[in-house]
Design an enzyme around this catalytic site. Structure first.
Site, PDB file in Angstrom:
ATOM      1  N   HIS A 170      37.990  42.394  44.615  1.00 20.72           N
ATOM      2  CA  HIS A 170      37.362  41.428  45.511  1.00 20.72           C
ATOM      3  C   HIS A 170      36.816  40.514  44.403  1.00 20.72           C
ATOM      4  CE1 HIS A 170      36.243  39.244  48.853  1.00 20.72           C
ATOM      5  NE2 HIS A 170      34.850  39.287  48.389  1.00 20.72           N
ATOM      6  N   SER A 184      34.605  34.118  49.325  1.00 24.57           N
ATOM      7  CA  SER A 184      34.627  35.466  50.094  1.00 24.57           C
ATOM      8  C   SER A 184      34.121  35.051  51.394  1.00 24.57           C
ATOM      9  CB  SER A 184      33.717  36.649  49.439  1.00 24.57           C
ATOM     10  OG  SER A 184      33.204  37.522  50.558  1.00 24.57           O
TER      11      SER A 184
END
Length: 250
Positions: free
Chosen positions: A219, A75
């Site tokens: 995610h 991320s």
């Protein structure tokens, strides 16, 4: 940050003879708001410099060598890794890297999925903020600064090819992982970076580029524990192979 133990890291890496170092860099939350705010927007480069400083110290102290050292992040940490493999100093310090569900195109990030909500952290690429965002956009660093590909100017006109700002650059051996169903960071970031490395940099400059995209999960890159175990086994096996880890005999 308090000591902790991860069974996955233990079984997948430490028990095989690997070591793990956690760098408490500026921009993180380890030491409160002021520590985090030190690396916002135009100061983002400080977190990359901090990791480079840690890597240099590990090598200088002879705890490892460039050939045996890797960086890993996901991320926002994927943006970190993307910069480390394209920056002149960072790319010379690591033998391998793992870049997970990353932000890599800082020109378009705010137009994709949840990106607009992070402009307070990174800046708005549609304003004068692009001047500093451009300096740590890995996709642009690779294609335009390193490879010299023409870049679209502020006037919408495609420029001319340029000389490389880092002619000695070679990409560390890198594994990119992402998820088709990531609802926060668009998988297009990883896809286009991998395409540029494979098709434009080529094997001469990017000798080992691997890509894994899970069609499920969000995610986190995995939908359940089985997929998560597979993802981390893939990651640690990649690192063991590329770093030449000599596993401990049981």
């Amino acid at each position: 940050m308090l000591p902790g133990y991860s069974a996955g890291v233990g079984a997948g890496w430490l028990e095989r003879g690997g070591c793990k170092v956690i760098a408490n860099i500026r921009g993180g939350g380890e030491y409160g708001p002021r520590w985090h705010q030190m690396a916002l927007k135009e100061n983002r480069h400080k977190c990359f410099e901090d990791v480079e400083g840690v890597a240099r110290d590990l090598i200088r102290s002879k705890l490892t060598s460039r050939e045996k050292l890797a960086c890993i992040g996901g991320s926002n940490g994927g943006l970190l890794v993307g910069n480390l493999i394209t920056r002149p100093i960072g790319s010379s310090l690591f033998g391998a890297a793992v870049c997970q569900v990353p932000l890599l195109d800082m020109k378009r990030y705010s137009q994709l999925l949840a990106g607009a909500s992070w402009m307070g952290e990174y800046g708005n690429p549609e304003t004068s903020d692009w001047k500093f965002l451009r300096k740590h956009s890995p996709y642009h660093l690779l294609r335009h600064d390193i490879l010299g590909k023409p870049e679209l100017g502020d006037d919408g006109v495609l420029g001319q090819p340029t000389k490389s700002t880092n002619p000695d650059w070679k990409c560390p051996k890198t594994l990119f992982t992402t998820s088709t169903r990531d609802d926060r960071v668009h998988p297009g970031h990883a896809r286009k970076m991998v395409a540029a490395l494979l098709e434009e940099a080529g094997a001469g400059l990017a000798p080992e580029v691997q890509y894994w995209e899970n069609t499920e999960g969000g995610h986190g890159g995995a939908a359940d524990n089985s997929q998560r175990a597979f993802m981390w086994a893939l990651t640690y096996n990649f690192l063991a192979k590329e770093l030449g880890l000599e596993e401990k005999k049981k």
